[in-house]
Scaffold this active site. Structure first.
Site, PDB file in Angstrom:
ATOM      1  N   ARG A  67      -4.965  19.720 -17.327  1.00 46.67           N
ATOM      2  CA  ARG A  67      -6.319  20.020 -17.691  1.00 46.67           C
ATOM      3  C   ARG A  67      -6.748  21.320 -16.923  1.00 46.67           C
ATOM      4  O   ARG A  67      -7.434  22.019 -17.871  1.00 46.67           O
ATOM      5  CB  ARG A  67      -7.218  18.931 -17.216  1.00 46.67           C
ATOM      6  CG  ARG A  67      -7.254  17.660 -17.931  1.00 46.67           C
ATOM      7  CD  ARG A  67      -8.514  16.956 -18.022  1.00 46.67           C
ATOM      8  NE  ARG A  67      -8.396  15.673 -18.686  1.00 46.67           N
ATOM      9  CZ  ARG A  67      -8.067  14.706 -17.937  1.00 46.67           C
ATOM     10  NH1 ARG A  67      -7.885  14.671 -16.720  1.00 46.67           N
ATOM     11  NH2 ARG A  67      -7.666  13.483 -18.769  1.00 46.67           N
ATOM     12  N   HIS A 206      12.574   6.500  -7.837  1.00 50.44           N
ATOM     13  CA  HIS A 206      13.245   7.649  -7.285  1.00 50.44           C
ATOM     14  C   HIS A 206      14.335   7.278  -6.199  1.00 50.44           C
ATOM     15  O   HIS A 206      15.154   7.652  -5.919  1.00 50.44           O
ATOM     16  CB  HIS A 206      12.434   8.936  -6.624  1.00 50.44           C
ATOM     17  CG  HIS A 206      11.694   8.499  -5.314  1.00 50.44           C
ATOM     18  ND1 HIS A 206      10.735   7.712  -5.299  1.00 50.44           N
ATOM     19  CD2 HIS A 206      12.180   8.824  -4.148  1.00 50.44           C
ATOM     20  CE1 HIS A 206      10.362   7.782  -4.157  1.00 50.44           C
ATOM     21  NE2 HIS A 206      11.281   8.271  -3.297  1.00 50.44           N
ATOM     22  N   LYS A 210      18.782   8.195  -5.201  1.00 49.16           N
ATOM     23  CA  LYS A 210      19.237   8.463  -3.717  1.00 49.16           C
ATOM     24  C   LYS A 210      20.718   8.106  -3.658  1.00 49.16           C
ATOM     25  O   LYS A 210      21.115   6.981  -4.166  1.00 49.16           O
ATOM     26  CB  LYS A 210      18.451   7.748  -2.495  1.00 49.16           C
ATOM     27  CG  LYS A 210      17.210   8.202  -2.371  1.00 49.16           C
ATOM     28  CD  LYS A 210      16.419   7.345  -1.319  1.00 49.16           C
ATOM     29  CE  LYS A 210      14.898   7.555  -1.488  1.00 49.16           C
ATOM     30  NZ  LYS A 210      14.286   8.614  -0.654  1.00 49.16           N
ATOM     31  N   GLU A 244       8.032   3.824   7.017  1.00 49.43           N
ATOM     32  CA  GLU A 244       7.670   5.198   7.087  1.00 49.43           C
ATOM     33  C   GLU A 244       6.768   5.550   8.303  1.00 49.43           C
ATOM     34  O   GLU A 244       5.896   4.781   8.768  1.00 49.43           O
ATOM     35  CB  GLU A 244       6.914   5.267   5.924  1.00 49.43           C
ATOM     36  CG  GLU A 244       7.535   5.324   4.654  1.00 49.43           C
ATOM     37  CD  GLU A 244       6.666   5.691   3.198  1.00 49.43           C
ATOM     38  OE1 GLU A 244       6.777   6.577   2.922  1.00 49.43           O
ATOM     39  OE2 GLU A 244       5.868   4.833   2.903  1.00 49.43           O
ATOM     40  N   ASP A 263       3.338  -0.518  -3.940  1.00 50.40           N
ATOM     41  CA  ASP A 263       3.847   0.795  -3.639  1.00 50.40           C
ATOM     42  C   ASP A 263       5.228   0.949  -3.517  1.00 50.40           C
ATOM     43  O   ASP A 263       5.752   1.813  -4.033  1.00 50.40           O
ATOM     44  CB  ASP A 263       2.731   1.565  -2.635  1.00 50.40           C
ATOM     45  CG  ASP A 263       3.311   3.032  -2.267  1.00 50.40           C
ATOM     46  OD1 ASP A 263       3.029   3.627  -3.569  1.00 50.40           O
ATOM     47  OD2 ASP A 263       3.392   3.454  -1.298  1.00 50.40           O
ATOM     48  N   HIS A 268      10.812   0.265  -5.312  1.00 51.72           N
ATOM     49  CA  HIS A 268      11.741   0.544  -4.517  1.00 51.72           C
ATOM     50  C   HIS A 268      12.699  -0.432  -4.056  1.00 51.72           C
ATOM     51  O   HIS A 268      13.853  -0.528  -4.026  1.00 51.72           O
ATOM     52  CB  HIS A 268      11.532   1.416  -3.637  1.00 51.72           C
ATOM     53  CG  HIS A 268      10.482   2.495  -4.206  1.00 51.72           C
ATOM     54  ND1 HIS A 268      10.790   3.219  -5.314  1.00 51.72           N
ATOM     55  CD2 HIS A 268       9.522   3.293  -3.640  1.00 51.72           C
ATOM     56  CE1 HIS A 268       9.871   4.111  -5.524  1.00 51.72           C
ATOM     57  NE2 HIS A 268       9.130   4.117  -4.366  1.00 51.72           N
TER      58      HIS A 268
HETATM   59  C1  BG6 Z   1       6.377   6.639  -3.211  1.00 53.97           C
HETATM   60  C2  BG6 Z   1       5.189   6.078  -2.498  1.00 53.97           C
HETATM   61  O1  BG6 Z   1       6.963   5.655  -4.194  1.00 53.97           O
HETATM   62  O2  BG6 Z   1       7.700   6.499  -2.204  1.00 53.97           O
HETATM   63  C3  BG6 Z   1       5.063   6.497  -1.137  1.00 53.97           C
HETATM   64  O3  BG6 Z   1       4.308   5.924  -3.467  1.00 53.97           O
HETATM   65  C4  BG6 Z   1       6.214   6.654  -0.314  1.00 53.97           C
HETATM   66  O4  BG6 Z   1       3.638   5.882  -0.630  1.00 53.97           O
HETATM   67  C5  BG6 Z   1       7.426   7.273  -0.957  1.00 53.97           C
HETATM   68  O5  BG6 Z   1       5.934   7.318   0.970  1.00 53.97           O
HETATM   69  C6  BG6 Z   1       8.762   6.996  -0.316  1.00 53.97           C
HETATM   70  O6  BG6 Z   1       9.570   7.789  -0.611  1.00 53.97           O
HETATM   71  P1  BG6 Z   1      10.772   8.371   0.381  1.00 53.97           P
HETATM   72  O7  BG6 Z   1      11.746   9.025  -0.631  1.00 53.97           O
HETATM   73  O8  BG6 Z   1      10.114   9.533   1.290  1.00 53.97           O
HETATM   74  O9  BG6 Z   1      11.535   7.356   1.229  1.00 53.97           O
END
Ligand code: BG6
Length: 518
Positions: A67, A206, A210, A244, A263, A268
């Site tokens: 935008r 993602h 890895k 984390e 999340d 994941h």
């Molecule tokens: C994301 C989440 O999908 O993955 C985040 O939304 C999180 O909250 C992140 O911090 C963690 O990814 P990585 O690769 O840093 O472990």
């Protein structure tokens, strides 16, 4: 068809010796939501790193679509800064960066305005003519999820989606969150499938990009010695930890609606769990791998609403210190409801009801502002059935644990018991290990590099399929419904910088087990 060729328009000495790598066919990538953090921190740096490896096709081009009003030059300069800040390989190759930038343009547009899609179409035609992108397109949805359906619909209405029979290909990458519960995920799948075929939709997670996560498949299925013991007869339980140290990092608006379960666990962590527990696929292709992963996810034992509190623990961080820095409590973060009961920590116990895993608990835990960033999968084996030593010696015996470290210090260790040197029989646990850093001496590519490249190559092995996404939402939705019913007004608190609330330890203790301290 993808090309087997060894050169790109971007000259690159690093490319030498890599002539057997696969190269995608020429294409353009449109990033919707190009002003956002994901584009800046992940997508552009990953594309630059791919260019540096010589893995992008000739004439590769990117159109940012968002935008905010800005010129091509302004967007290019933002991209340049983001690459300088976040690219994996430094120092930056200035010549290559200039070349890369030539393929970048920007459209300031509204996701709902058909006129803006017409402008996009003209720009894509220009790229086909001037940079020979041959009508092949990747659309990346890096926008808030509310815009996904609208963008896909508008692309389709404006004839920007080629059918599968067309020799020009179209692929759509969809970021998480993919829905907020089972029904919304199913609905989103159905909507997207009105406009594109399943083969054209790449739902990105993602974690699957890895290197260590992919190594799980190599480890399990390229070695003969692990698979025979990979079952209930030998395994006591499995622990998956994604800890984390960071907090919610200015994402209060999103996070307060999502919470740790949506999340991190729905995507994941359940992906990790499916890779640990799946049956060996007959081949390493997208459908064979997905079929087995989906079967594992579908075998997760359903959780009844009144069981939810027995199989889950929630927590929320209070103020505290992480690695020497002070942090406020979650409820004091900006754009978070001061009465919020959103979990920033969750632990849960799941079972997979099939022949291989019957009775083996899978414990999952994840949290924000834990003491360190560490992700691992630990397979804990049964203790030796009859150690022929004195009681004082056997009391110190620890079970064997195979720990697959996903990040940082990527590698695999096997904890075994060994005799302490000396005249008496004393035992201590020791680790046998493999570390990526020392065994391969090369840095692993970033997850986004691998996944963007795979999408351009038309390889969806590492992207969850429609049925996989829906299967992973089922247990999560059961838990969310159970939590909703319990209607509590506060959650157990843990000071930032600790391993979660005490309740998480009690939860394990009830089963006679302990969390590992990775
Ligand atoms: C994301 C989440 O999908 O993955 C985040 O939304 C999180 O909250 C992140 O911090 C963690 O990814 P990585 O690769 O840093 O472990």
């Amino acid at each position: 068809m993808e090309q087997q060729t060894s050169h790109s328009t971007i000259d690159n000495p690093l490319r030498e010796g890599l002539s057997l790598e696969r190269l995608p066919s020429p294409c353009a990538m449109v990033i919707f939501g190009a002003s956002g953090d994901l584009t800046r921190r992940k997508l552009m740096p990953a594309l630059y790193d791919l260019a540096l490896e010589g893995l992008l096709p000739p004439g590769f081009s990117v159109i940012g679509f968002a935008r905010s009003a800005k010129t091509n030059d302004e967007f290019r300069s933002e991209v340049r800064e983001s690459i300088r800040q976040f690219a994996r390989r430094t120092p930056i190759d200035e010549g290559l960066l200039r070349n890369f930038e030539e393929g970048i343009s920007y459209i300031s547009g509204d996701f709902s305005s058909l006129d803006d899609y017409n402008r996009l179409s003209e720009e894509l035609d220009r790229l086909d003519r001037e940079r020979n992108t041959r009508g092949n397109r990747v659309y990346y949805l890096a926008t808030p999820p509310v815009a996904y359906a609208e963008i896909a619909g508008n692309l389709s209405h404006q004839n920007l989606v080629h059918s599968l029979n067309d020799e020009r290909w179209t692929r759509l990458i969809v970021e998480k969150p993919f829905g907020h519960d089972f029904n919304s995920a199913k609905e989103l799948n159905e909507t997207l499938l009105q406009y594109l075929a399943e083969e054209q939709i790449y739902r990105i997670d993602h974690y699957l990009g890895k290197e260590t996560v992919q190594n799980m498949l190599a480890f399990r299925f390229a070695n003969g010695i692990f698979e025979p013991i990979w079952n209930r007869t030998f395994i006591d339980h499995v622990q998956i930890t994604v800890a984390e140290s960071i907090g919610i990092e200015n994402r209060g608006g999103y996070y307060d609606q999502a919470g740790a379960l949506r999340d991190m666990v729905q995507n994941h962590m359940l992906q990790l769990m499916s890779l640990v527990s799946m049956e060996p696929p007959p081949a390493f292709d997208a459908d064979s791998v997905q079929d087995e992963k989906v079967k594992a996810l579908r075998s997760i034992r359903p959780i009844k609403p009144d069981e939810v509190d027995h199989v889950t623990v929630r927590g929320q961080y209070a103020e505290g210190w992480v690695m020497g820095n002070p942090y406020p409590s979650y409820r004091d973060e900006s754009r978070v409801d001061p009465q919020s009961v959103t979990e920033t920590f969750v632990a849960l116990k799941l079972f997979i009801d099939n022949w291989r895993w019957a009775g083996v608990p899978f414990y999952l835990r994840t949290g924000k502002h834990l003491p360190r960033r560490v992700s691992e999968i630990a397979i804990q084996f049964h203790k030796a059935p009859h150690p022929p030593f004195e009681t004082s010696v056997t009391e110190s015996l620890e079970p064997n644990v195979l720990a697959i470290r996903i990040q940082p210090d990527e590698g695999i260790t096997l904890k075994t018991n060994a005799k302490v040197p000396g005249p008496s029989m004393r035992l201590r646990s020791v680790n046998m290990g493999f570390l990526y850093g020392t065994s391969f001496l090369v840095e692993s590519p970033d997850a986004y590099e691998r996944l963007l490249l795979d999408c351009m190559l038309g390889d969806s092995t590492l992207f969850p399929r429609r049925d996989g996404i829906e299967a992973s939402w089922e247990p999560i939705t059961q838990i969310l419904e159970g939590w909703e019913r319990s209607g509590i007004s506060t959650l157990p608190m843990y000071p930032a910088g600790t391993w979660g609330p005490d309740e998480a330890d009690d939860f394990m203790a009830r089963d006679g087990r302990l969390w590992r301290q990775p």
